[in-house]
Design a protein around this motif. Sequence first.
Motif, PDB file in Angstrom:
ATOM      1  N   LYS A 208      14.575 -11.856  40.623  1.00 12.17           N
ATOM      2  CA  LYS A 208      14.868 -11.329  39.761  1.00 12.17           C
ATOM      3  C   LYS A 208      15.365  -9.955  40.093  1.00 12.17           C
ATOM      4  N   PRO A 209      16.461  -9.221  39.038  1.00 14.28           N
ATOM      5  CA  PRO A 209      16.967  -8.603  39.689  1.00 14.28           C
ATOM      6  C   PRO A 209      16.693  -7.390  39.611  1.00 14.28           C
ATOM      7  N   ILE A 210      16.466  -6.187  40.813  1.00 15.18           N
ATOM      8  CA  ILE A 210      16.212  -4.978  40.537  1.00 15.18           C
ATOM      9  C   ILE A 210      17.291  -3.821  40.513  1.00 15.18           C
ATOM     10  N   PHE A 211      17.527  -3.459  39.464  1.00 13.44           N
ATOM     11  CA  PHE A 211      18.358  -2.159  39.101  1.00 13.44           C
ATOM     12  C   PHE A 211      17.985  -0.766  39.562  1.00 13.44           C
ATOM     13  N   ASP A 212      16.448  -0.850  40.323  1.00 17.20           N
ATOM     14  CA  ASP A 212      16.690   0.966  40.336  1.00 17.20           C
ATOM     15  C   ASP A 212      16.284   1.260  42.182  1.00 17.20           C
ATOM     16  N   ILE A 213      17.324   0.436  42.454  1.00 15.41           N
ATOM     17  CA  ILE A 213      17.335   0.947  44.008  1.00 15.41           C
ATOM     18  C   ILE A 213      18.485   1.827  44.677  1.00 15.41           C
ATOM     19  N   PRO A 214      18.301   2.814  44.766  1.00 22.69           N
ATOM     20  CA  PRO A 214      19.393   3.737  45.375  1.00 22.69           C
ATOM     21  C   PRO A 214      21.087   2.893  45.403  1.00 22.69           C
ATOM     22  N   GLY A 215      21.497   3.024  45.087  1.00 23.22           N
ATOM     23  CA  GLY A 215      23.309   2.176  45.955  1.00 23.22           C
ATOM     24  C   GLY A 215      23.829   0.916  45.761  1.00 23.22           C
TER      25      GLY A 215
ATOM     26  N   LEU B  61      17.177  -8.185  48.568  1.00 30.17           N
ATOM     27  CA  LEU B  61      17.074  -7.033  49.096  1.00 30.17           C
ATOM     28  C   LEU B  61      16.096  -7.092  50.756  1.00 30.17           C
ATOM     29  N   VAL B  62      15.242  -8.407  50.020  1.00 26.42           N
ATOM     30  CA  VAL B  62      13.895  -8.373  51.424  1.00 26.42           C
ATOM     31  C   VAL B  62      15.269  -9.014  52.833  1.00 26.42           C
TER      32      VAL B  62
END
Length: 350
Positions: free
Chosen positions: A49-56, A65-66
């Motif tokens: 799943k895409p995450i949209f609230d990781i800065p940058g 991300l992991v």
Amino acid sequence: MIKTDILIIGAGPTGLFTVFEAGLLKLKCHIIDGLPQPGGQLTELYPKKPIFDIPGYPSVLAGDLVDNLMEQIKQFQPGFTLNEKADTIQKLEDGTFIVTTDKGTQHHANSIAIAGGLGSFEPRKPLIEDIEFYEDKGVEYFVKNPELFRDKKIVIAGGGDSALDWSVFLSNVASEVTLIHRRNEFRGALDSVEKVQELKHAGKIHLITPAEVVGLNGSEHLESIDIDENGAHRNIKTDYFIPLFGLTPKLGAIANWGLEIEKNAIKVNNALDYQTNIDGIYAIGDVNTYPGKLKLILCGFHEATLMVQSVYQRMNPGKKHVLKYTTVSGIDGFDGTRKEAEKQVVKSIE
Ligand SMILES: Cc1cc2nc3c(=O)[nH]c(=O)nc-3n(C[C@H](O)[C@H](O)[C@H](O)COP(=O)(O)OP(=O)(O)OC[C@H]3O[C@@H](n4cnc5c(N)ncnc54)[C@H](O)[C@@H]3O)c2cc1C
């Protein structure tokens, strides 16, 4: 006996990023996780799943991300005890700790960072006869790899965000998606409910409410399910049944460590350093609670950053730590060329 400065319990994003922030302060970390791989909820529940609230990152897949966090901490060479759960803790006279896992591995550390998230992942299973028989043979409690469902018929059950979001997502992957919920109203976010309704009208999702799955059929693999729709029984052919009724949060053995616990979460001092009621034991990320707590990845990163400063003071009493930007100090472990190049840049700016 494994020896380390900070023993981190939980290899989710919070635990992983702790290694990085601790590394900047030259503190060594070792991580224990009950799962066979790092990543916590991101790997276990929603890797694609895409995450949209990781800065940058305008968007980043949870699994990526992991991978990036693992790449970022590699230079600090953390140790891992995977597939083992932290079970017992003993505080020694000098204020250090020994943590033993359920498989007997012992770890000696100056400080403990509990980053246990939701605890161990126990899905809430529906009470359907023989459901255990069909586990991994058509019954899946998590969507780990959406490709498993490509061009297959799937039935999802549940009324929360997971059931709605996965129905929407898998409507582009599976050949047929049916969403079943025992009420007409859903608990999930309004925009997800609206999206499901849109897809229903477009003929991409079959929505059956109020209804419940009451039986599973198939000899080697799931072939069909029986549903009770307002008292009427019918049979639906399907390759997969995915009941998404949430997870039972279980702190497990950590709940017996003498920590102050409120609603399954560990109370911490958020005004200072995320320490628990036991000196030297910290709790960060989803596992802790304090007024205004938000269970978000970036909050876990922030808590980890402040926590390691406190561990530094604990290990170096009276020694002042001057905060340095990584752009200026570089990172120990990077190769000399890069460090030298960074120094040159700083010099030329000065
Ligand atoms: C479907 C879904 C979508 C989400 N989307 C977002 C989003 O878009 N943005 C966002 O910021 N957040 C999102 N979240 C929330 C986010 O995943 C969590 O905030 C984050 O995972 C918390 O990280 P953590 O490291 O604190 O805990 P976790 O990721 O829960 O990791 C905890 C780890 O600790 C281990 N553990 C627990 N107890 C023990 C023990 N006794 N011994 C050994 N190991 C133990 C567990 O096995 C686990 O691996 C989402 C969550 C879900 C379920």
